[in-house]
Design a protein around this motif. Structure first.
Motif, short mmCIF file in Angstrom:
data_model
loop_
_atom_site.label_atom_id
_atom_site.label_comp_id
_atom_site.label_asym_id
_atom_site.label_seq_id
_atom_site.Cartn_x
_atom_site.Cartn_y
_atom_site.Cartn_z
N LEU A 84 -10.31 -3.16 -15.92
CA LEU A 84 -11.29 -3.07 -15.43
C LEU A 84 -11.59 -2.23 -14.37
CD1 LEU A 84 -14.56 -3.83 -16.21
CD2 LEU A 84 -14.08 -5.80 -14.62
N THR A 85 -12.13 -1.17 -14.45
CA THR A 85 -12.25 -0.25 -13.37
C THR A 85 -13.74 0.25 -12.99
OG1 THR A 85 -10.18 1.05 -14.01
CG2 THR A 85 -11.66 2.25 -12.54
N ASN A 86 -13.87 -0.37 -11.94
CA ASN A 86 -15.32 -0.15 -11.02
C ASN A 86 -16.43 -0.72 -12.19
OD1 ASN A 86 -14.39 0.84 -8.94
ND2 ASN A 86 -14.62 3.01 -9.66
N GLY A 87 -15.91 -1.93 -12.70
CA GLY A 87 -17.13 -2.42 -13.73
C GLY A 87 -17.25 -1.85 -15.09
N ARG A 140 -6.65 -0.46 -5.96
CA ARG A 140 -7.34 0.56 -5.20
C ARG A 140 -6.95 1.76 -4.97
NH1 ARG A 140 -12.51 -0.14 -4.02
NH2 ARG A 140 -13.54 1.23 -2.43
N VAL A 141 -7.26 3.02 -5.49
CA VAL A 141 -7.01 4.40 -5.14
C VAL A 141 -8.43 5.16 -4.89
CG1 VAL A 141 -5.78 6.46 -6.24
CG2 VAL A 141 -5.06 4.21 -6.68
N GLY A 142 -8.54 5.29 -3.68
CA GLY A 142 -9.70 6.23 -3.15
C GLY A 142 -11.04 5.14 -3.30
N VAL A 181 -3.97 5.45 4.27
CA VAL A 181 -3.72 4.62 3.19
C VAL A 181 -4.46 5.36 2.05
CG1 VAL A 181 -4.05 2.43 1.92
CG2 VAL A 181 -3.50 2.50 4.74
N THR A 182 -3.48 5.62 0.93
CA THR A 182 -4.17 6.14 -0.27
C THR A 182 -4.43 5.17 -1.51
OG1 THR A 182 -1.86 6.78 -0.86
CG2 THR A 182 -3.04 8.44 0.45
N CYS A 227 0.95 -1.00 0.08
CA CYS A 227 -0.04 0.27 -0.15
C CYS A 227 0.89 1.17 -0.03
CB CYS A 227 -0.78 0.17 1.25
SG CYS A 227 0.02 0.13 2.78
N GLU A 228 0.27 2.26 -0.43
CA GLU A 228 0.75 3.74 -0.37
C GLU A 228 0.03 4.38 1.02
OE1 GLU A 228 0.86 5.48 -4.09
OE2 GLU A 228 1.12 3.69 -4.93
#
Length: 84
Positions: free
Chosen positions: A61-64, A41-43, A26-27, A18-19
């Motif tokens: 694939l981003t958020n479906g 996962r970012v935000g 955690v970002t 993680c960052e």
């Protein structure tokens, strides 16, 4: 130049988990499967990755939502000419 904001990276051995920002929140998080990076996962957005047998990203694939822009990757020199 950047804004001077600090980002911290948390690793498990050589694997980025993680960052975090300077406050320790955690970002971004990375999830790994048997074949490597499975998702990031970012935000509130999660991107899932699929790879070809050589390890190149073939789809995301981003958020479906399936992206409408694809990537074309190749190896070699397109301008090289072979002598027959």
């Amino acid at each position: 130049m950047g804004t001077g904001a600090k980002t911290y990276f948390l690793y498990d051995g050589g694997t980025l988990l993680c960052e975090m920002n300077a406050s320790g929140a955690v970002t971004a998080t990375d999830t790994f499967g048997a074949n490597g990076l499975a998702s990031r996962r970012v935000g509130s957005a999660t991107t899932y990755y699929s790879f070809d047998p050589s390890g190149n990203v073939t789809d995301t694939l981003t958020n479906g939502v399936i992206p409408t822009v694809g990537m074309i990757c190749y190896a070699g020199n397109a301008n090289r000419q072979e002598n027959a």
